[in-house]
Design an enzyme around this catalytic site. Structure first.
Site, PDB file in Angstrom:
ATOM      1  CG  ASP A 184      14.201   4.597  -3.171  1.00  0.00           C
ATOM      2  OD1 ASP A 184      14.808   3.662  -2.622  1.00  0.00           O
ATOM      3  OD2 ASP A 184      14.093   4.699  -4.403  1.00  0.00           O
ATOM      4  CD  GLU A 269      17.739   2.501  -0.381  1.00  0.00           C
ATOM      5  OE1 GLU A 269      18.522   1.643  -0.818  1.00  0.00           O
ATOM      6  OE2 GLU A 269      17.241   3.375  -1.095  1.00  0.00           O
ATOM      7  CB  CYS A 320       3.015  -4.873  -3.125  1.00  0.00           C
ATOM      8  SG  CYS A 320       1.461  -3.961  -3.057  1.00  0.00           S
ATOM      9  CB  CYS A 323      -1.025  -6.805  -0.727  1.00  0.00           C
ATOM     10  SG  CYS A 323       0.049  -7.328  -2.073  1.00  0.00           S
ATOM     11  CB  CYS A 339       1.129  -5.185  -6.534  1.00  0.00           C
ATOM     12  SG  CYS A 339       1.006  -6.697  -5.583  1.00  0.00           S
ATOM     13  CB  CYS A 342      -3.166  -6.243  -4.323  1.00  0.00           C
ATOM     14  SG  CYS A 342      -2.001  -4.887  -4.173  1.00  0.00           S
ATOM     15  CG  ASP A 349      12.489   5.442  -7.504  1.00  0.00           C
ATOM     16  OD1 ASP A 349      12.917   4.281  -7.372  1.00  0.00           O
ATOM     17  OD2 ASP A 349      12.809   6.185  -8.451  1.00  0.00           O
TER      18      ASP A 349
HETATM   19 ZN   LIG Z   1       0.124  -5.727  -3.705  1.00  0.00          ZN
END
Ligand SMILES: [Zn+2]
Length: 383
Positions: A184, A269, A320, A323, A339, A342, A349
């Site tokens: 990243d 990216e 996330c 999840c 998140c 979760c 990053d």
């Molecule tokens: Zn999550």
């Protein structure tokens, strides 16, 4: 695989005069060829291609005998450059962009001569480089040339002369490591890896800005545009810029080397860097120079038999990694990710870098969340 080797040239005063003279002839030819293309199109709506123009070189030499003093393939290369500039222009027009028209080259802008095939050689002891129609120029062979030499380009930069040989070399695959990494990139840190490594952004431009300001002020104090002192002051500014870009290049090579050595696959990216440059982050983004870095990374990867994957970066910073829940609220702050679904907490990053890696190798099941703690922040110097 093509690789460029650049060396310093030390021409004598007479040779330097001759080099400047040839650069000037080439520049004039470039501008004339460009003008001829534009004129032909305006008057008769005909497009001139490279071969039309190359066929006129004989006539040009008959009318202007000074052009006989330049190696003929060097002149052909000048016309190739005009052709390339034109084709790039039309390609961008077709793509619906708004390109600038190919420019006439002013004195000092046109600074290189290319021998595209032949007409150049190195002496056996490696002390002199021979260029047809110029002569034997002393060369500093700072490292051995490898592979088969394809082209040679003499170039003038901030009062110094260089030659760049482009050679065809064999790819040398590195032994597999079994590691993959996601990157990243940012401006606070140069890059953050999915393994939790933080690569510092050295900000060479920012570091030199004080020196640069002093040097630029010295130029603006010297009002006489013709004076030698003013020219020297301008050169000092140019030299600071050259140093910054060399430092950055060196840094990019080192970071890329480390990544290539340690990983079989590198995901990053697919940034539209040129689009981002228009924003107000322009200066710091330019200072980072990702496009150059990604270019170096992909060349090195190809040479070492490694894989570089560019992925669509959308939502990588909001999703996330554990999840897959994606929403803005996940990003608590610039650095923190938590998140809402979760409760997964990580440096934002690092979380993004893991998503990037996961997108690059969707077949691999990532056991997310197996680490209870996010990896501690380490400051890693490249190499
Ligand atoms: Zn999550």
């Amino acid at each position: 695989m093509l690789k460029a080797f650049r060396y310093r040239l030390c021409p004598t005063k007479t040779q330097e005069q001759e080099l400047f003279n040839q650069l000037d002839l080439c520049r004039n030819l470039y501008n004339a060829a460009l003008q001829e293309r534009i004129g032909a199109y305006k008057k008769a709506r005909v497009t001139r291609n490279y071969y039309d123009q190359a066929n006129m070189l004989g006539e040009i030499k008959a009318a202007l005998p000074e052009y006989k003093g330049v190696y003929s393939q060097v002149l052909q290369d000048v016309l190739k450059r005009v052709d390339k500039a034109h084709q790039a222009f039309f390609r961008r027009v077709k793509a619906g962009e708004k390109p600038g028209f190919p420019r006439y080259q002013g004195r000092g802008r046109y600074n290189s001569l290319t021998y595209p095939q032949s007409g150049f050689s190195l002496s056996d002891d490696g002390r002199t480089a021979n260029f047809s129609k110029i002569g034997n120029i002393r060369i500093r062979l700072s490292r051995p040339l490898e592979g088969k030499v394809k082209t040679a380009t003499i170039l003038h930069d901030c009062g110094e002369w260089y030659v760049s040989y482009v050679c065809e070399i064999q790819a040398e695959p590195l032994p597999p490591t079994g590691n993959s990494v996601g990157l990243d990139v940012g401006t606070t840190w140069f890059a953050i890896t999915s393994a939790g490594e933080f690569v510092e952004n050295p900000r060479y431009f920012q570091r030199a800005s004080q020196r640069l300001r002093v040097a630029q002020r010295a130029v603006s104090r010297k009002l006489n545009k013709q004076s030698k002192r003013r020219k020297k002051a301008i050169q000092r500014v140019a030299k600071i810029h050259r140093k910054i870009s060399r430092q950055r290049l060196d840094f990019h090579h080192k970071v890329a080397n480390k990544l290539i050595r340690e990983n079989d696959l590198i995901a990053h990216e697919d940034l539209n860097v040129s689009g981002m440059k228009r924003g107000n982050l322009a200066r710091s983004i330019h200072d980072v120079g990702w496009s150059q870095f990604f270019q170096i990374l992909s060349t090195k990867a190809e040479c070492a038999g490694r894989k570089v994957v560019r992925i669509d970066p959308r939502f990588t910073s909001q999703t996330c990694h554990r999840c897959g829940h994606a929403c803005k609220e996940n990003r608590v702050s610039q650095a923190k990710f938590k998140c809402v679904q979760c409760g997964h907490e990580q440096h934002a990053d690092v979380n993004a870098a893991r998503n990037i890696l996961a997108r690059a190798e969707p077949s691999v099941v990532h056991v997310a969340g197996c680490r209870k703690r996010s990896p501690s922040i380490q400051r890693l110097e490249p190499l």
